[in-house]
Design an enzyme around this catalytic site. Structure first.
Site, PDB file in Angstrom:
ATOM      1  CD  GLU A   1      -2.634   1.654   2.076  1.00 22.58           C
ATOM      2  OE1 GLU A   1      -2.168   1.412   3.198  1.00 22.58           O
ATOM      3  OE2 GLU A   1      -3.467   2.536   1.862  1.00 22.58           O
TER       4      GLU A   1
ATOM      5  CB  THR B   1      -3.373   8.790   0.090  1.00 23.03           C
ATOM      6  OG1 THR B   1      -4.605   8.175  -0.280  1.00 23.03           O
ATOM      7  CG2 THR B   1      -3.168   8.616   1.577  1.00 23.03           C
TER       8      THR B   1
HETATM    9  N1  HSE Z   1      -5.267   7.278   7.476  1.00 28.71           N
HETATM   10  C1  HSE Z   1      -4.945   7.518   6.109  1.00 28.71           C
HETATM   11  C2  HSE Z   1      -5.119   8.997   5.818  1.00 28.71           C
HETATM   12  C3  HSE Z   1      -5.846   6.720   5.228  1.00 28.71           C
HETATM   13  O1  HSE Z   1      -6.160   9.549   6.217  1.00 28.71           O
HETATM   14  O2  HSE Z   1      -4.236   9.594   5.212  1.00 28.71           O
HETATM   15  C4  HSE Z   1      -5.649   6.951   3.773  1.00 28.71           C
HETATM   16  O3  HSE Z   1      -6.574   6.182   3.054  1.00 28.71           O
END
Ligand code: HSE
Length: 314
Positions: free
Chosen positions: A137, A189
């Site tokens: 990931e 992200t």
């Molecule tokens: N916890 C991570 C974020 C999840 O919020 O950046 C990303 O899918």
């Protein structure tokens, strides 16, 4: 799976997940029952990994160094000390989860790669599968975080207690309907993570401890309205909602239609609400809210999911 010899081919179904789930930035994650990625892995004679991506699914990189499924598969083999030169795999991926949606798309492919290879070779150590999936990931999100891969692998609601030790708390959530709305935009992200503040005031930390406790208790006790009441976030959502055109108007419409909460799934742009009734109307209200801001979106209603499943093909 109970078979005496290793199967020749495996199919894995890996579901979408909602990371952060309110106050639990990088900590909470909920597996939902749809959409899903499907990965078939076949063992061949020869060397190396061949990857094919179905035209019927979303597009993802075909380079095995960039695709989260193949990176996770290779990492799993490495963690078990398998000689990569002596193993040949053909992977066929059908992406049902839109990349850049906030619904754990890269995590689902990574889990399918790691779990698929593990099942194919009869390897069962869940921590190693989780570690390999996290590595896969990270290729797409930039940093390994476990709040998508954990619920995808284990199902239900998960809490990352210690990401270095891969210490994950697993909680069975109540059967609740989650209204999810996906606007037509993509958020990376890695970029959304850059917006997260480096420090938060003690006051914010206190609120988050209170809400996080409420979410965990509500999940265990099956108290959906308590979970909804505590789905709050003063760290990630305020910093990231600027990336989601129409967020405020979709929120306003959802709450007017009876939603008990409104938050961002993972790094977005998917948003979601919990409610006891009127789920369809809330979904339509969210779409209307986005439309008012000039953004197209679609909604669907999901339930908590059971996690990735591997099936022997022969
Ligand atoms: N916890 C991570 C974020 C999840 O919020 O950046 C990303 O899918």
């Amino acid at each position: 799976m109970t078979h005496m010899s290793s199967p020749k081919s495996i199919m894995v179904e890996a579901p979408a997940t909602m990371a952060n789930f309110g106050p639990g930035y990088d900590t909470f994650g909920l597996c939902i029952d749809r959409p899903v990625d499907i990965l078939e892995i076949e063992r061949l004679d020869g060397k190396g990994i061949e990857l094919e991506v179905s035209k019927r699914g979303y597009k993802v990189p075909l380079d095995i160094d960039e695709n989260t499924a193949s990176v996770a598969a290779r990492e799993l083999l490495r963690l078990y000390g398998k000689d990569l030169r002596s193993i040949s795999l053909r992977m066929w991926l059908r992406k049902g989860i839109r990349p850049g949606s906030g619904l754990g798309s890269s995590a689902a492919s990574a889990v399918s790669g790691a779990l698929g290879v593990a099942s194919l070779l009869g390897l069962k150590d869940k921590k190693k599968i989780l570690m390999a999936a996290a590595k896969g990931e990270a290729v797409s999100s930039g940093t390994p975080h476990l709040d998508n891969v954990s619920p995808c692998l284990f199902g239900g609601f998960t809490v990352v207690l210690d990401h270095r030790k891969l210490d994950i708390l697993r909680i069975k959530p109540p059967q609740m309907k989650i209204v999810v709305c996906l606007p037509e935009m993509v958020i990376e992200t890695a970029k959304a993570r850059e917006l997260i503040p480096k420090h938060v005031p003690v006051k914010t930390s206190i609120s988050h401890s209170s809400w996080a406790s409420g979410v965990v208790h509500g999940m265990k006790a099956g108290d959906i309205s308590l979970v909804a009441r505590c789905l709050r976030d003063e760290i990630a959502v305020p910093a990231r909602k600027q990336l989601i055109e129409g967020f405020d108007s979709a929120r306003k419409e959802a709450l007017s239609a009876g939603a008990l909460s409104f938050s961002i799934s993972g790094s977005g742009p998917a948003v979601y609400s919990l409610a006891e009734i009127n789920h369809e109307s809330i979904g339509k209200a969210m779409v209307k809210g986005f439309r008012e801001a000039g953004v197209k979106s679609k909604f669907f209603i999901a339930m908590p999911g059971k996690g990735a499943r591997a099936k022997t093909q022969d």
